[in-house]
Write an enzyme that holds these catalytic residues in place. Structure first.
Site, short mmCIF file in Angstrom:
data_model
loop_
_atom_site.label_atom_id
_atom_site.label_comp_id
_atom_site.label_asym_id
_atom_site.label_seq_id
_atom_site.Cartn_x
_atom_site.Cartn_y
_atom_site.Cartn_z
N LYS A 65 -0.32 -48.85 42.91
CA LYS A 65 -1.02 -48.26 43.92
C LYS A 65 -0.10 -47.76 45.00
O LYS A 65 0.69 -48.44 45.70
CB LYS A 65 -2.17 -48.85 44.31
CG LYS A 65 -3.30 -48.07 45.10
CD LYS A 65 -4.59 -48.95 45.20
CE LYS A 65 -5.74 -48.34 46.08
NZ LYS A 65 -6.77 -49.40 46.37
N SER A 67 -12.83 -51.93 45.82
CA SER A 67 -11.70 -50.85 45.23
C SER A 67 -10.99 -51.07 43.72
O SER A 67 -10.48 -50.53 43.43
CB SER A 67 -10.60 -50.77 46.21
OG SER A 67 -11.13 -49.91 47.50
N SER A 112 -11.07 -47.37 45.86
CA SER A 112 -9.93 -46.62 46.08
C SER A 112 -8.86 -46.71 45.20
O SER A 112 -7.87 -45.89 45.15
CB SER A 112 -9.24 -47.00 47.51
OG SER A 112 -8.74 -48.28 47.43
#
Length: 478
Positions: free
Chosen positions: A82, A181, A157
């Site tokens: 990420k 997330s 997220s």
């Protein structure tokens, strides 16, 4: 299976075959990269293609193995990282235009641990601005789409991570979780994850210039999104390896002691006044039945008040955000994210000043209540969201949108405030008017017992099956 289809293999299958020499790490990586070229233009899940360096690392690993060097437990497994976590030589943009040139001087512990285990990073995945939405879109890289269809948000997220791994782009996807997330993208895409407990996975970004707030430190954790529960058992022992850069990491083994007799599970459908959708209700029944058939001792019983705990915890987090981050959001955020935060502060009135210190102290009270309850019931099976996953940009639709996206998600952020592990696993594929949609349930676990949560997720998966093969058939047939 042909070389071009190696992307279909799980991390467990890939690691076994690359370790034996049945397939080359280079072939595994090339297949994942080819899959990325095929599906990512539509999804926009991977926003930095690291194919050139990934293939070089794969060749190096192949040569080392051929020369007799020992191999790691994730040898040759393609993974994504990420973009809010440091990877040496790459931008840690966090979806913010102003941070697009913040180049990491070194790898974060999770990146280092994955690579030490033999994993190969093939790309970096998208996140919303400041990694603070349950949806994934930003002005720097744009919107990520859910591979099940544009009627469903990819979650956030770690939305890029969830969409990528379920579409077949890498067998493992790194993500992180401060209020859901990891679990939001798992639920949105039909992936499997476990949010580790506090102190379980070492964390730190070498590029950061100041330390994060105390609640951010205690609520945020690093983890992985996978297509199967077995892949969590394979990969998480490597992820939790100790790193001295995180002084509060707890160096415990992945597997804890065996339970004395059948594992007791507290089962609840309580949604605290939010309407429980029929498809979520059915998903919970399926998960309960799967655990019972697998030998778990399931009881319908209420755990300590997750609503009070969750709302208090998120209001405290909003107080810390208001104090420490609001100026950054105002200075570097888009109008969209600034508007969303204004509504966050309405939905979760920030706790500040003396009351914030008091609530941070009260966190121990909530954690103690849960610790005592989990002595009797080491696992808690519950909804994750009371409704099927929402559509893209739902959180931009004012108070009602934020309320549906985050307000009702008390089972999510309560676990972050408590610092407890919580797995997410699909237990039903709902055929809704807008299209098919996976429905995930949550399994919270006793502190330090992520392995128990993953065991239970695997028992549910054994009954329901994995979502990825169904998704891939859908993608192939249109």
């Amino acid at each position: 299976m042909t070389k071009t289809e190696l992307w279909r293999l799980s991390a467990t299958e890939l690691a076994a075959q690359t370790t034996r020499g049945d397939i080359r790490a280079e072939d595994a990586v090339q297949s994942a990269l080819d899959r990325m070229q095929q599906v990512n233009p539509t999804l926009n899940a991977v926003v930095e293609d690291l194919g050139v360096e990934a293939l070089q690392r794969a060749r190096d690993l192949d040569r080392a193995r051929d020369a007799g060097a020992p191999v790691g437990p994730l040898h040759g497994v393609p993974v994504t990282i990420k973009i809010n976590v440091d990877q040496k030589g790459h931008a840690t943009s966090n979806g913010v235009v102003a941070l697009k040139d913040v180049i990491a001087p070194d790898d974060a512990p999770v990146v280092s641990n994955l690579q030490k285990a033999g994993a190969i990073v093939i790309g970096r995945t998208n996140t919303p601005e400041f990694s603070f939405r349950a949806d994934t879109d930003n002005p720097l890289h744009g919107r990520t789409h859910n591979p099940w269809g544009k009627h469903i948000s990819p979650g956030g997220s770690s939305g890029g991570a969830g969409a990528a791994v379920m579409a077949g782009v890498g067998a493992l996807a790194h993500g992180n979780d401060i209020g859901g997330s990891l679990r939001f993208p798992a639920a949105a895409n039909g992936a499997v994850t476990v949010k580790p407990g506090l102190g379980r996975v070492p964390a730190w970004n070498p590029s950061q210039t100041v330390e994060r707030g105390m609640l951010a430190q205690s609520m945020s954790v690093q983890g992985l999104l996978t297509r199967s529960a077995a892949d969590l058992h394979l990969s998480m022992p490597s992820l939790i390896a100790s790193d001295p850069r995180d002084p509060f990491h707890v160096p415990l083994p992945w597997r804890g002691e065996a339970m004395d007799g059948p594992t007791k599970v507290a089962f609840t459908k309580n949604t605290f006044g939010y309407a429980l959708h029929d498809e979520v209700d059915k998903a919970l029944d399926t998960a309960r039945d799967a655990l019972m058939d697998a030998g778990y001792d399931v009881h319908e019983v209420e755990p300590p008040d997750v609503f009070e705990c969750g709302r208090a915890g998120y209001r405290a987090l909003m107080g810390e955000v208001l104090t420490l981050l609001k100026s950054d959001i105002e200075a570097a955020g888009s109008q969209t994210i600034r508007d969303i935060f204004d509504v966050y502060f309405q939905e979760f009135p920030p706790i500040v000043e003396t009351e914030l210190l008091q609530m941070m102290a009260k966190r121990s009270h909530y954690a103690r209540e849960w610790s005592l309850f989990l002595q009797d019931y080491p696992l808690v099976l519950s909804p994750f969201l009371p409704q099927p996953f929402f559509g893209p940009d739902r959180d931009t639709e004012g108070a009602e949108g934020v309320h549906e996206v985050l307000g009702c998600a008390v089972y999510s952020y309560s676990m972050n405030f408590l610092g407890l592990p919580a797995a997410s696993v699909p237990s039903r594929l709902a055929m809704l008017p807008k299209g098919p949609q996976p429905i995930n349930v949550q399994i919270a676990a006793r502190r330090w017992r992520e392995d128990l949560a993953v065991d239970a997720a695997q028992a549910i998966e054994d009954r329901v099956g994995q979502m990825a093969p169904i998704l891939w058939e859908k993608l192939e047939t249109g």
